[in-house]
Design an enzyme around this catalytic site. Structure first.
Site, mmCIF file in Angstrom:
data_model
loop_
_atom_site.group_PDB
_atom_site.id
_atom_site.type_symbol
_atom_site.label_atom_id
_atom_site.label_comp_id
_atom_site.label_asym_id
_atom_site.label_seq_id
_atom_site.Cartn_x
_atom_site.Cartn_y
_atom_site.Cartn_z
ATOM 1 N N LYS A 135 21.432 5.617 36.056
ATOM 2 C CA LYS A 135 21.090 7.017 35.770
ATOM 3 C C LYS A 135 20.386 7.670 36.967
ATOM 4 O O LYS A 135 20.746 8.779 37.373
ATOM 5 C CB LYS A 135 20.179 7.050 34.527
ATOM 6 C CG LYS A 135 19.633 8.406 34.154
ATOM 7 C CD LYS A 135 19.080 8.379 32.751
ATOM 8 C CE LYS A 135 17.614 8.022 32.626
ATOM 9 N NZ LYS A 135 16.670 9.031 33.132
ATOM 10 N N GLY A 179 13.994 14.988 32.412
ATOM 11 C CA GLY A 179 12.902 15.309 33.329
ATOM 12 C C GLY A 179 13.345 15.163 34.774
ATOM 13 O O GLY A 179 12.945 15.943 35.650
ATOM 14 N N ARG A 234 6.844 18.370 28.544
ATOM 15 C CA ARG A 234 6.458 17.435 29.618
ATOM 16 C C ARG A 234 5.833 18.169 30.818
ATOM 17 O O ARG A 234 6.174 19.313 31.097
ATOM 18 C CB ARG A 234 7.675 16.605 30.021
ATOM 19 C CG ARG A 234 8.167 15.777 28.854
ATOM 20 C CD ARG A 234 9.324 14.905 29.214
ATOM 21 N NE ARG A 234 8.993 13.952 30.260
ATOM 22 C CZ ARG A 234 9.893 13.183 30.851
ATOM 23 N NH1 ARG A 234 11.161 13.262 30.491
ATOM 24 N NH2 ARG A 234 9.531 12.338 31.795
ATOM 25 N N SER A 245 5.344 8.963 41.322
ATOM 26 C CA SER A 245 6.504 9.580 40.675
ATOM 27 C C SER A 245 7.627 9.784 41.681
ATOM 28 O O SER A 245 7.511 10.566 42.621
ATOM 29 C CB SER A 245 6.121 10.927 40.056
ATOM 30 O OG SER A 245 7.300 11.651 39.733
ATOM 31 N N GLN A 273 10.334 11.204 40.973
ATOM 32 C CA GLN A 273 10.890 12.544 40.753
ATOM 33 C C GLN A 273 10.160 13.572 41.606
ATOM 34 O O GLN A 273 10.771 14.448 42.216
ATOM 35 C CB GLN A 273 10.790 12.918 39.263
ATOM 36 C CG GLN A 273 11.646 12.024 38.386
ATOM 37 C CD GLN A 273 11.415 12.243 36.915
ATOM 38 O OE1 GLN A 273 10.561 13.040 36.507
ATOM 39 N NE2 GLN A 273 12.169 11.538 36.085
ATOM 40 N N ASP A 330 9.964 2.331 33.062
ATOM 41 C CA ASP A 330 11.024 2.517 32.070
ATOM 42 C C ASP A 330 11.298 1.248 31.248
ATOM 43 O O ASP A 330 11.928 1.321 30.194
ATOM 44 C CB ASP A 330 12.326 2.977 32.749
ATOM 45 C CG ASP A 330 12.190 4.391 33.311
ATOM 46 O OD1 ASP A 330 11.287 5.134 32.863
ATOM 47 O OD2 ASP A 330 12.983 4.753 34.204
ATOM 48 N N ARG A 371 5.276 7.229 24.563
ATOM 49 C CA ARG A 371 5.851 5.898 24.335
ATOM 50 C C ARG A 371 4.802 4.863 23.929
ATOM 51 O O ARG A 371 5.133 3.871 23.285
ATOM 52 C CB ARG A 371 6.632 5.433 25.578
ATOM 53 C CG ARG A 371 7.935 6.189 25.735
ATOM 54 C CD ARG A 371 8.772 5.745 26.923
ATOM 55 N NE ARG A 371 10.069 6.414 26.874
ATOM 56 C CZ ARG A 371 10.890 6.562 27.914
ATOM 57 N NH1 ARG A 371 10.557 6.080 29.084
ATOM 58 N NH2 ARG A 371 12.048 7.170 27.766
ATOM 59 N N ARG A 429 14.754 5.240 24.909
ATOM 60 C CA ARG A 429 14.258 3.901 25.239
ATOM 61 C C ARG A 429 13.502 3.273 24.060
ATOM 62 O O ARG A 429 13.458 2.048 23.925
ATOM 63 C CB ARG A 429 13.410 3.928 26.512
ATOM 64 C CG ARG A 429 14.254 4.311 27.744
ATOM 65 C CD ARG A 429 13.694 3.861 29.058
ATOM 66 N NE ARG A 429 14.261 4.659 30.138
ATOM 67 C CZ ARG A 429 15.448 4.450 30.709
ATOM 68 N NH1 ARG A 429 16.195 3.443 30.300
ATOM 69 N NH2 ARG A 429 15.893 5.234 31.670
HETATM 70 C C1 S3P Z 1 13.001 8.469 37.604
HETATM 71 C C2 S3P Z 1 11.663 8.269 37.846
HETATM 72 C C3 S3P Z 1 10.718 7.875 36.790
HETATM 73 C C4 S3P Z 1 11.440 7.309 35.579
HETATM 74 C C5 S3P Z 1 12.606 8.146 35.156
HETATM 75 C C6 S3P Z 1 13.613 8.280 36.280
HETATM 76 C C7 S3P Z 1 13.865 8.859 38.733
HETATM 77 O O1 S3P Z 1 9.979 9.025 36.398
HETATM 78 O O2 S3P Z 1 10.552 7.146 34.495
HETATM 79 O O3 S3P Z 1 13.266 7.564 34.041
HETATM 80 O O4 S3P Z 1 15.114 8.822 38.589
HETATM 81 O O5 S3P Z 1 13.323 9.220 39.784
HETATM 82 P P1 S3P Z 1 8.693 9.551 37.202
HETATM 83 O O6 S3P Z 1 9.127 10.096 38.502
HETATM 84 O O7 S3P Z 1 8.086 10.596 36.318
HETATM 85 O O8 S3P Z 1 7.795 8.360 37.334
#
Ligand code: S3P
Length: 433
Positions: A26, A98, A126, A169, A171, A319, A350, A392
């Site tokens: 993903k 997210g 979020r 993070s 992301q 995760d 969670r 999850r």
């Molecule tokens: C992800 C980063 C994680 C993870 C999410 C996917 C990504 O989140 O929990 O399922 O693809 O960069 P965070 O960046 O909020 O830690």
């Protein structure tokens, strides 16, 4: 018993045995969709994620002017916009994802125009302040409601920054890197824990240059991207449910091939090994800088031991923590999880749902703000599981249900399709009853 369309019954298993190929990762699929959509030319991806989250990213990129051609369920062709998106005349729907909202905000902030990002009820709760701060420091204007989506962006020419992520993070790191890629000057992102580095590896595959240290990435913009062809590695966070299920049954044997083994994602293999599971990794190769291989797992005759996940490990395993907590009662010494407060702001809280559902199954668990203590040596019984619409949680408790006494009803089971639509069919294939 009456079963509604969104529910699923899980019966106990005698063993877990077989061989599976997991759908595409993903995290990597999101990045390929975004970078392919921004690049010049047509990118082709096979084993692309079949989850609804990555479909949200593809739909956003399509709304921004990229051409998306779904060749089959898991292969996709994307013709990118060559660096300049077209502002959509409607809000971009990120669904439950997210990753889509946070990473696309960085892709859009340096683009001329106004953009609005929306999401479902869970995504709209979020925290988004974490992307507003760096993008505003770069000169974009972002508006949130109470720190949450809808997220409105007025984009334009930005200035580079040197930014330290406030919470680990990937992301947020990616958001800043995507903005830096399109900004004149050098943008640096620093992090205290090295989070998944798929963005760095994907940027390199698409032709971008950057420098890395142990705890930082610096990108000098603006840079153009070219298209790539890629085979997405199997998703190790989806594999986690099967690896944990197999680890529960002495006599089990499971082979998962073409699995993503990026070291920033593969910590679960170390944790399962520490718990006593037998794991071997074969046929390792590299695809677009990502490691891929075959993983074999079987359970120890004496059962799983005990472990603790805290500090940097918690961020790297974020995760996988729900399923680790869900199998913890079946270990001999239990599992202690700390420094995982981020779990409370995922698709659901969670920590709260792990605690609620373990208790529903008759389990003992202590709740902390940033984790749980789950004692080992417990017997669980089948129960009604509240997934909270969180993929999850639904899958984690389907795994716990395999070793419980009696049947378990998973409410909100359809949420598995967010990351792993094939989950229940594959579970039926390898769970021996
Ligand atoms: C992800 C980063 C994680 C993870 C999410 C996917 C990504 O989140 O929990 O399922 O693809 O960069 P965070 O960046 O909020 O830690």
């Amino acid at each position: 018993m009456h079963i509604a369309a969104h529910e699923r019954i899980i019966r106990p298993a005698r063993n877990v045995f077989g061989s599976l190929r997991l759908p595409g990762d993903k995290s990597i699929s999101h990045r390929y969709a975004m970078l392919g959509g921004l690049a010049e030319g047509t990118s082709r991806f096979t084993k692309f994620s079949t989850g609804a989250d990555c479909a949200s990213t593809l739909a956003c990129m399509e709304a921004l002017g990229a051409k998306v051609n779904r060749i089959s369920e898991n292969s996709v062709e994307i013709t990118g916009v060559g660096g300049r998106v077209t502002p959509a005349n409607h809000p971009l729907d990120c669904g439950n994802s997210g990753s889509t909202m946070r990473m696309i905000s960085g892709l859009l902030a340096p683009q001329e125009g106004s953009f609005t990002l929306i999401g479902d009820a869970s995504l709209s709760r979020r925290p988004m302040e974490r992307v507003r701060k760096p993008l505003e420091a770069m000169g974009a204007r972002l508006t949130l409601t109470d720190g949450h989506a809808p997220l409105a962006i007025v984009g334009g020419t930005l200035r580079p920054i040197d930014f330290t992520t406030p919470v680990p993070s990937a992301q947020v790191k990616t958001c800043v890197l995507l903005a830096g890629l399109q900004t004149d000057g050098t943008t640096t992102v620093r992090e205290s824990v090295r989070t998944r580095d798929h963005s760095e590896l994907a940027l390199r595959a698409f032709g971008a240059k950057f420098t890395r240290t142990v705890d930082s990435v610096s990108i000098a913009g603006p840079q153009a991207l070219h298209s790539i062809d890629g085979d997405v590695p199997g998703d190790i966070s989806s594999a986690a449910f099967f690896l944990c299920a197999a680890a529960l049954f002495p006599g089990s044997g499971l082979v998962l091939d073409s699995l993503g083994l990026n070291p920033t994602r593969a910590t679960l293999l170390d944790v399962l090994t520490a718990l006593g599971a037998h794991i071997s990794v074969l046929n390792i190769e590299e695809k677009n800088a990502e490691l891929v291989g075959t993983v074999q797992v079987s359970a120890p005759a004496e059962g799983l031991g005990s472990t603790e996940v805290s500090g940097p490990l918690a961020a790297q395993l974020i995760d996988e923590l729900p399923v680790l907590a869900a199998i913890a009662p079946y270990t001999s010494g239990g599992i202690r999880i700390r420094d995982a407060g981020e779990l409370r702001v995922k698709e659901s809280d969670r920590i709260a749902l792990v605690v609620k559902n373990l208790r529903a199954m008759g389990g003992e668990v202590a709740e902390f703000e940033d984790g749980v203590d789950v004692p080992g040596g417990q017997t669980l019984h089948g129960a009604t599981i509240d997934s909270g619409g969180d993929h999850r949680i639904a899958m984690a408790f389907s795994v716990a249900a395999l070793r419980a006494e009696g049947e378990t009803l998973i409410q909100g089971a359809e949420s598995a399709a967010i990351s792993f639509p094939e989950f229940f069919d594959l579970l039926d294939l390898v769970a021996e009853r």
